[in-house]
Design an enzyme around this catalytic site. Structure first.
Site, PDB file in Angstrom:
ATOM      1  CG  HIS A  34      -1.891  -0.806   1.634  1.00 35.56           C
ATOM      2  ND1 HIS A  34      -1.818  -1.915   2.511  1.00 35.56           N
ATOM      3  CD2 HIS A  34      -3.062  -1.225   1.016  1.00 35.56           C
ATOM      4  CE1 HIS A  34      -2.576  -3.504   2.563  1.00 35.56           C
ATOM      5  NE2 HIS A  34      -3.921  -2.789   0.561  1.00 35.56           N
ATOM      6  NE  ARG A 184      -8.549 -11.669   2.537  1.00 35.53           N
ATOM      7  CZ  ARG A 184      -8.830 -11.844   1.404  1.00 35.53           C
ATOM      8  NH1 ARG A 184      -8.189 -10.551   0.179  1.00 35.53           N
ATOM      9  NH2 ARG A 184     -10.602 -10.777   1.608  1.00 35.53           N
TER      10      ARG A 184
END
Ligand code: PAF
Length: 279
Positions: A34, A184
């Site tokens: 990100h 995840r």
């Protein structure tokens, strides 16, 4: 850095004079992947807006919406450190009013690969990104190549709906051993984490075969599968060699750019990775 939670406050804070505005939509629990999107936006735009929103409509019933990892204070500190100007953190009701039923479907690209594994997933993604684009009105929006099908769906949606946004795809960021960064990854046990390196191992093996001249699609798939099938905790959901634009499966010889993509399950955790092979 300003944090706003309503569309009205976002619109008021988004400066008209600060074009170009770069936008990084996220579901939070941020990692280096990100932040690389934020860095790309920061390098190209005068104002950088990020959003944190775990979007319920892209999770099917029984998926991990409730347990999806969340850590807003840490995310905000990371975004501030990366130079974000404005963060939009809406509650669910701000984006989905009661009775909301409108969905955006990019029909040609949403039903194969991840879309076959997760029916309705890309309708949820396209819908929330369309809503966010409508509120933020960015000039440029940044997405990771790791979610290659998502990127293709968003590019098509943006083009088909005539949205005045340039969609920018950014390279996948990896851990030192090659595992693609993902929120995840925290779900993996130590043993699963050690074996998860097989995804990038499969991609690198296929890239090497391709560089050595292999063009048979089935052989390339087999080469990519081998390192994953050698890991007892890994179970392949799909492994695809598809046209990079249309995402249709390649039969026979590879002649144009192809997307080699995979989803691999480690217990209940499904990891994605991909690479593009260009003749
Ligand atoms: O990639 C994600 O984090 C999400 O799918 C996105 C694009 C923020 C939409 O919810």
């Amino acid at each position: 850095m300003l944090v706003v939670r309503s569309a009205g406050a976002l619109r008021a804070a988004r400066s008209e004079s600060a074009a170009p505005v770069g936008f990084v939509p996220t579901m939070g629990y941020l990692h280096e992947g990100h932040l690389s999107l934020v860095h790309a936006a920061r390098a190209e735009c005068r104002m950088v807006v990020a959003s944190i929103f775990v979007n319920p409509t892209q999770f099917a019933p029984g998926e991990d919406f409730e347990r999806y990892p969340r850590d807003e204070p840490h995310d905000l500190a990371l975004l501030e450190g990366a130079g974000v100007d404005l963060v939009f953190v809406p509650p669910v009701e701000e984006l989905y009013s009661p009775g909301d039923t409108t969905r955006v479907t990019v029909s040609a690209l949403s039903h194969m690969l991840e879309g076959a594994r997760r029916p309705g997933h890309f309708d949820g993604v396209a819908t929330v990104v369309a809503k966010l684009f409508h509120i933020v009105r960015p000039d440029r929006a940044y997405f990771g190549q790791k979610d290659a099908q998502q990127l293709a769906v968003i590019r098509h949606m943006t083009r088909d709906l005539l949205l005045p946004v340039t969609v920018v795809g950014c390279p996948t960021v990896r851990e030192p051993d090659g595992l693609a960064c993902s929120s995840r990854n925290v779900y993996l046990s130590a043993e699963q984490r050690a074996q998860a390196v097989a995804l990038s191992g499969g991609l690198r093996a296929a890239e090497a075969a391709f560089a050595a001249g292999e063009r048979d699609a089935e052989v390339l798939r087999r080469v990519a599968r081998a390192p994953i099938e050698a890991r007892p905790l890994a179970s392949i959901d799909y492994l695809s060699l598809a046209d990079a634009e249309l995402l249709t499966e390649i039969q026979g010889r590879v002649t144009g750019p192809v997307l080699l993509s995979m989803a691999v399950a480690f217990g209940a955790t499904h990891l994605l990775d991909n690479t593009t092979l260009r003749p």
